[in-house]
Design a protein around this motif. Structure first.
Motif, PDB file in Angstrom:
ATOM      1  N   GLY A 151       0.799  -1.218   0.000  1.00  0.00           N
ATOM      2  CA  GLY A 151       0.000   0.000   0.000  1.00  0.00           C
ATOM      3  C   GLY A 151       0.830   1.264   0.000  1.00  0.00           C
ATOM      4  N   GLY A 152       2.154   1.136  -0.115  1.00  0.00           N
ATOM      5  CA  GLY A 152       3.030   2.297  -0.118  1.00  0.00           C
ATOM      6  C   GLY A 152       3.552   2.620  -1.505  1.00  0.00           C
ATOM      7  N   VAL A 153       4.144   3.784  -1.638  1.00  0.00           N
ATOM      8  CA  VAL A 153       4.732   4.254  -2.896  1.00  0.00           C
ATOM      9  C   VAL A 153       6.193   4.576  -2.625  1.00  0.00           C
ATOM     10  CG1 VAL A 153       4.641   5.981  -4.720  1.00  0.00           C
ATOM     11  CG2 VAL A 153       2.519   5.164  -3.677  1.00  0.00           C
ATOM     12  N   GLU A 154       7.094   4.025  -3.450  1.00  0.00           N
ATOM     13  CA  GLU A 154       8.526   4.244  -3.276  1.00  0.00           C
ATOM     14  C   GLU A 154       9.127   4.809  -4.559  1.00  0.00           C
ATOM     15  OE1 GLU A 154      10.438   0.664  -2.126  1.00  0.00           O
ATOM     16  OE2 GLU A 154       9.418   0.509  -0.194  1.00  0.00           O
ATOM     17  N   SER A 198      12.871   5.396  -6.436  1.00  0.00           N
ATOM     18  CA  SER A 198      14.269   4.986  -6.388  1.00  0.00           C
ATOM     19  C   SER A 198      15.180   6.141  -6.805  1.00  0.00           C
ATOM     20  CB  SER A 198      14.498   3.791  -7.308  1.00  0.00           C
ATOM     21  OG  SER A 198      14.314   4.165  -8.659  1.00  0.00           O
ATOM     22  N   ALA A 199      16.484   5.908  -6.666  1.00  0.00           N
ATOM     23  CA  ALA A 199      17.454   6.940  -7.046  1.00  0.00           C
ATOM     24  C   ALA A 199      17.425   7.213  -8.543  1.00  0.00           C
ATOM     25  CB  ALA A 199      18.857   6.508  -6.615  1.00  0.00           C
ATOM     26  N   SER A 200      17.038   6.211  -9.336  1.00  0.00           N
ATOM     27  CA  SER A 200      16.972   6.399 -10.788  1.00  0.00           C
ATOM     28  C   SER A 200      15.700   7.106 -11.241  1.00  0.00           C
ATOM     29  CB  SER A 200      17.077   5.047 -11.491  1.00  0.00           C
ATOM     30  OG  SER A 200      16.021   4.188 -11.087  1.00  0.00           O
ATOM     31  N   GLY A 201      14.791   7.374 -10.298  1.00  0.00           N
ATOM     32  CA  GLY A 201      13.579   8.099 -10.634  1.00  0.00           C
ATOM     33  C   GLY A 201      12.369   7.235 -10.882  1.00  0.00           C
ATOM     34  N   THR A 202      12.510   5.902 -10.888  1.00  0.00           N
ATOM     35  CA  THR A 202      11.356   5.039 -11.079  1.00  0.00           C
ATOM     36  C   THR A 202      10.484   5.038  -9.826  1.00  0.00           C
ATOM     37  OG1 THR A 202      12.579   3.092 -10.325  1.00  0.00           O
ATOM     38  CG2 THR A 202      12.601   3.567 -12.685  1.00  0.00           C
ATOM     39  N   THR A 203       9.226   4.708 -10.005  1.00  0.00           N
ATOM     40  CA  THR A 203       8.260   4.695  -8.908  1.00  0.00           C
ATOM     41  C   THR A 203       7.683   3.297  -8.766  1.00  0.00           C
ATOM     42  OG1 THR A 203       7.688   7.014  -9.293  1.00  0.00           O
ATOM     43  CG2 THR A 203       6.126   5.695  -8.014  1.00  0.00           C
ATOM     44  N   ASP A 204       7.700   2.780  -7.538  1.00  0.00           N
ATOM     45  CA  ASP A 204       7.141   1.466  -7.241  1.00  0.00           C
ATOM     46  C   ASP A 204       5.869   1.617  -6.422  1.00  0.00           C
ATOM     47  OD1 ASP A 204       9.312   0.435  -8.494  1.00  0.00           O
ATOM     48  OD2 ASP A 204      10.032  -0.776  -6.816  1.00  0.00           O
ATOM     49  N   VAL A 205       4.819   0.915  -6.845  1.00  0.00           N
ATOM     50  CA  VAL A 205       3.626   0.755  -6.026  1.00  0.00           C
ATOM     51  C   VAL A 205       3.742  -0.614  -5.375  1.00  0.00           C
ATOM     52  CG1 VAL A 205       1.116   0.728  -5.975  1.00  0.00           C
ATOM     53  CG2 VAL A 205       2.299   2.159  -7.628  1.00  0.00           C
ATOM     54  N   VAL A 206       3.863  -0.647  -4.059  1.00  0.00           N
ATOM     55  CA  VAL A 206       4.135  -1.886  -3.335  1.00  0.00           C
ATOM     56  C   VAL A 206       2.823  -2.624  -3.100  1.00  0.00           C
ATOM     57  CG1 VAL A 206       5.194  -2.906  -1.299  1.00  0.00           C
ATOM     58  CG2 VAL A 206       6.099  -0.767  -2.227  1.00  0.00           C
ATOM     59  N   ARG A 228       5.277  -5.882  -6.960  1.00  0.00           N
ATOM     60  CA  ARG A 228       5.334  -4.437  -7.165  1.00  0.00           C
ATOM     61  C   ARG A 228       4.956  -4.092  -8.599  1.00  0.00           C
ATOM     62  NH1 ARG A 228       9.481  -1.571  -3.755  1.00  0.00           N
ATOM     63  NH2 ARG A 228       9.795  -2.884  -1.924  1.00  0.00           N
ATOM     64  N   ILE A 229       4.458  -2.875  -8.778  1.00  0.00           N
ATOM     65  CA  ILE A 229       4.247  -2.304 -10.103  1.00  0.00           C
ATOM     66  C   ILE A 229       5.231  -1.145 -10.229  1.00  0.00           C
ATOM     67  CG2 ILE A 229       2.616  -1.256 -11.691  1.00  0.00           C
ATOM     68  CD1 ILE A 229       0.365  -2.490 -10.055  1.00  0.00           C
ATOM     69  N   ARG A 230       6.096  -1.198 -11.219  1.00  0.00           N
ATOM     70  CA  ARG A 230       7.154  -0.194 -11.360  1.00  0.00           C
ATOM     71  C   ARG A 230       6.887   0.659 -12.593  1.00  0.00           C
ATOM     72  NH1 ARG A 230      12.751  -2.609 -10.344  1.00  0.00           N
ATOM     73  NH2 ARG A 230      11.870  -2.413  -8.240  1.00  0.00           N
ATOM     74  N   PHE A 231       6.894   1.960 -12.397  1.00  0.00           N
ATOM     75  CA  PHE A 231       6.680   2.909 -13.483  1.00  0.00           C
ATOM     76  C   PHE A 231       8.002   3.620 -13.797  1.00  0.00           C
ATOM     77  CE2 PHE A 231       2.585   2.388 -11.456  1.00  0.00           C
ATOM     78  CZ  PHE A 231       1.728   2.223 -12.535  1.00  0.00           C
ATOM     79  N   SER A 232       8.166   3.977 -15.061  1.00  0.00           N
ATOM     80  CA  SER A 232       9.395   4.626 -15.499  1.00  0.00           C
ATOM     81  C   SER A 232       9.507   6.018 -14.898  1.00  0.00           C
ATOM     82  CB  SER A 232       9.436   4.701 -17.025  1.00  0.00           C
ATOM     83  OG  SER A 232       8.300   5.404 -17.511  1.00  0.00           O
ATOM     84  N   ALA A 233      10.722   6.555 -14.953  1.00  0.00           N
ATOM     85  CA  ALA A 233      10.985   7.870 -14.363  1.00  0.00           C
ATOM     86  C   ALA A 233      10.290   8.962 -15.159  1.00  0.00           C
ATOM     87  CB  ALA A 233      12.491   8.121 -14.320  1.00  0.00           C
ATOM     88  N   ALA A 234      10.029  10.070 -14.499  1.00  0.00           N
ATOM     89  CA  ALA A 234       9.416  11.211 -15.166  1.00  0.00           C
ATOM     90  C   ALA A 234      10.349  11.719 -16.265  1.00  0.00           C
ATOM     91  CB  ALA A 234       9.148  12.321 -14.147  1.00  0.00           C
TER      92      ALA A 234
END
Length: 241
Positions: A10-13, A15-23, A102-108
């Motif tokens: 239920g959290g959002v993370e 990463s240093a590379s800018g990607t976003t994970d929905v846990v 997890r669902i990982r989205f690319s960086a902005a």
């Protein structure tokens, strides 16, 4: 409600590379998932084996009544226990390793892409013509008046692409849906469409019990019951024959 700790469902993370994970579930994307899941798989195997041993009892009775000896019973018991234990162990371990964590989205700034992080591997980036959609479905069941049990909430997250589900997961009941949406909008911007659907229902109360009773048609004699009929009244001292 305070923000959820990193790594919790239920959290959002980010990463240093800018990607976003929905846990969706803890862990994922590493072979470390295997040893963490072995204990649960072994416990399931033991329970499944005990179930197989319990099911052996009626089979053993049939086998003995048919004239076969105890040797046949032991063979049947061995195979039933082994098959159920192996099925339970394999099923739990495979589910833990292959389900989406997890669902990982690319960086902005990058092309809008998404990838699924499973228990033992991370899928490839997928670029779709239509935007991906994250849909939160919140089902709230409120108690009926006088209900001693509290209300319940089920929050399901769905990743939708081309009007079909890519994956779905039920989040913990204490997840704040609006807080999660705010975190997603801040991290993903307009690259992903985010929807919230709320459905409220009231738990049905117990059925009302109708008041019933007995209808006495007639009473005669010393505490006896007369259920209709009986003929015309008789003069004193006369009885029916």
């Amino acid at each position: 409600m305070t923000a959820r700790k990193p790594g919790l469902p239920g959290g959002v993370e980010r990463s240093a590379s800018g990607t976003t994970d929905v846990v969706l579930r803890e862990g994922g994307g590493s072979w470390l998932t295997v040893p963490r899941s072995l204990g649960r798989a072994l416990l399931t195997a033991v329970v499944s084996g005990l179930l197989g041993l319990f099911l052996t009892v009626p089979v053993a009775v049939v086998v003995l009544l048919s004239g076969a000896g105890w040797a046949t019973v032991w063979v049947v018991a061995f195979w039933m226990v082994s098959v159920l234990a192996a099925a339970g162990f394999t099923g739990v371990l495979a589910a833990a390793c292959l389900r989406v964590h997890r669902i990982r989205f690319s960086a902005a700034g990058d092309p809008p892409m998404v990838r699924l992080v499973r228990g033992v591997r991370t899928g490839r980036w997928r670029l779709s013509e239509a935007p991906n959609r994250l849909r939160l479905e919140q089902e709230i069941e409120e108690p009926y008046p006088g209900d001693p049990l509290p209300g319940t909430t089920v929050l399901t997250l769905r990743l939708i692409r081309d009007d079909s589900d890519v994956c779905r997961a039920v989040l913990p009941p204490d997840t704040d849906a609006r807080q999660l949406i705010a975190a997603l909008e801040q991290a993903l911007g307009s690259a992903v469409l985010i929807e919230l659907h709320v459905r409220r229902t009231t738990r049905p109360g117990p059925p009302k019990r109708s008041r019933g009773g007995y209808s006495v048609i007639g009473i005669g004699g010393a505490g006896g019951y007369s259920c209709g009929g009986g003929g015309p009244p008789l003069p004193p001292g006369r009885t029916h024959r």
